[in-house]
Enzyme design. Structure first.
Site: not given
Length: 376
Positions: A67, A69, A100, A134-135, A163, A349
């Site tokens: 991903h 995003d 990520d 995805e997020e 991931e 994150h």
């Protein structure tokens, strides 16, 4: 001299693709993959960008899934440097998405370019699938693409998701499945009243407490293969007006289940509804199904990945199904064996998200070796 994968990762981080925005990441990647001989198809839906790039034809089909995003960075002032101005300090790359998962995406691209240059007539199909959803809600991204693939009859044999799966060092963990995720928003109805006159009211907190206690105490299962037991967690409870002399008229409860392949969303929903009915509650209940569990049993993909990671790390990787959800949950129902292999996840994150440059520069060779073992 900056390596190709480091430069591409920096170029991607500099594009502030806060979900569901792609901010030009996939266009940059499509240009590179097209130049390498991939056929690129853009599958945009609403505000979400999806990219499907393929090289070769026929079976087996190996997908590199990722991903573009990222989650919001929060206040930039909390970061040591601008989250969207990638910076290398002491051998570590900092920036939102470094781990990520823009580092993995960049490594996918470099590995794919190297592989097709070395094996232009390789057997089967090598594909790269990317989304910018995805997020976030994960509705118009890989979930949508998987529905489209099902309609087309698109076969997928193996899927490697980038991931950030590693824990202490790159390659020390191989993700071989994920638990399912089911959320519920329960509203229990009562009758508001004065706390001095409880006989004139019905306190929804008191009414719901036995049912909630039963939900919390229940042992749903004992786990499954590499899966920990199914878990129900209450995440939010709210009732009342804020005054201490008013019995509330309703109780709101938010909860989530992370569940093993012993269950599916439908059977769990039935179990919980039956429990609430036994307690004679007046209630409404809204469900959100994030995805069913998936598990890749022993087979070609898992064996090859274990051997490749073991050679890379110097010891067999831990094989796990822990963590949250990933987009592999939408690919697995198409019949694909799915694994997850990526960088260390300690900073994802978080403020000052980062990846070790040495790990980043090792990733393309790791992915290329996996591809070669599967397709050559």
């Amino acid at each position: 001299m900056t390596s190709d994968v480091l430069q591409l990762t920096c170029d991607l981080i500099a594009r502030a693709s806060v979900t569901p925005a792609d901010a030009g990441c996939q266009a940059l990647i499509a240009d590179r993959l097209s130049a390498a001989g991939f056929a690129c198809e853009h599958l945009r839906l609403g505000a979400v960008d999806n990219l499907w790039a393929t090289h070769g034809s026929g079976a087996p089909v190996l997908v590199l899934l990722g991903h573009t995003d990222v989650v919001p960075p929060g206040p930039a002032s909390d970061w040591a440097s601008d989250p969207f101005a990638p910076q290398v300090r002491d051998g570590v790359l900092y920036g939102r998405g470094a781990a990520d998962m823009k580092g993995s995406v960049a490594a996918f691209v470099v590995a794919a370019e190297q592989f097709v240059a070395a094996h232009p007539e390789h057997p089967g199909t090598l594909a790269v699938l990317l989304t910018s959803d995805e997020e976030g809600d994960a509705i118009d991204g890989v979930r949508h693409v998987a529905r489209l693939f099902a309609e087309r009859g698109q076969q997928i044999d193996w899927c490697i998701t980038g991931e950030p799966s590693s824990t202490e060092r790159l390659g020390d963990l191989l993700r071989v499945g994920r638990r399912g995720s089911l959320s519920g928003n329960l509203i229990v109805k009562g009758v508001q009243g004065h706390v001095a006159y409880p006989h004139k009211a019905r306190n929804p907190i008191h009414l719901a407490a036995p049912a909630l206690a039963e939900l919390i105490a229940r042992q749903w299962d004992d786990g499954f293969e590499s899966f920990p037991p199914t878990s129900l967690q209450i995440s939010n409870i709210h009732a009342g007006t804020g005054a201490n002399n008013v019995i509330p008229g309703e109780l709101q409860v938010a909860f989530n289940l992370r569940y093993t392949p012993h269950w599916n969303a439908e059977t769990l929903e039935r179990e919980i509804v039956a429990l609430l009915e036994r307690h004679a509650l007046t209630y409404t209940l809204a469900w959100h199904r994030s995805g069913e569990p998936f598990y890749t049993p022993e087979g070609t993909l898992r064996r090859v990945a274990r051997e490749v990671l073991g050679a890379f790390v110097g010891a067999p990787p831990e094989e796990s199904t822990g963590g949250g959800t990933s987009d592999a949950r939408f690919i697995a129902p198409l019949g694909a064996q799915c694994i997850e292999v990526g960088p260390v996840n300690a900073s994802i994150h978080q403020v000052d998200e980062h990846v070790r440059v040495a790990d980043l520069e090792a990733l393309p060779a790791l992915y290329r070796t996996l591809v070669e073992r599967l397709l050559v």
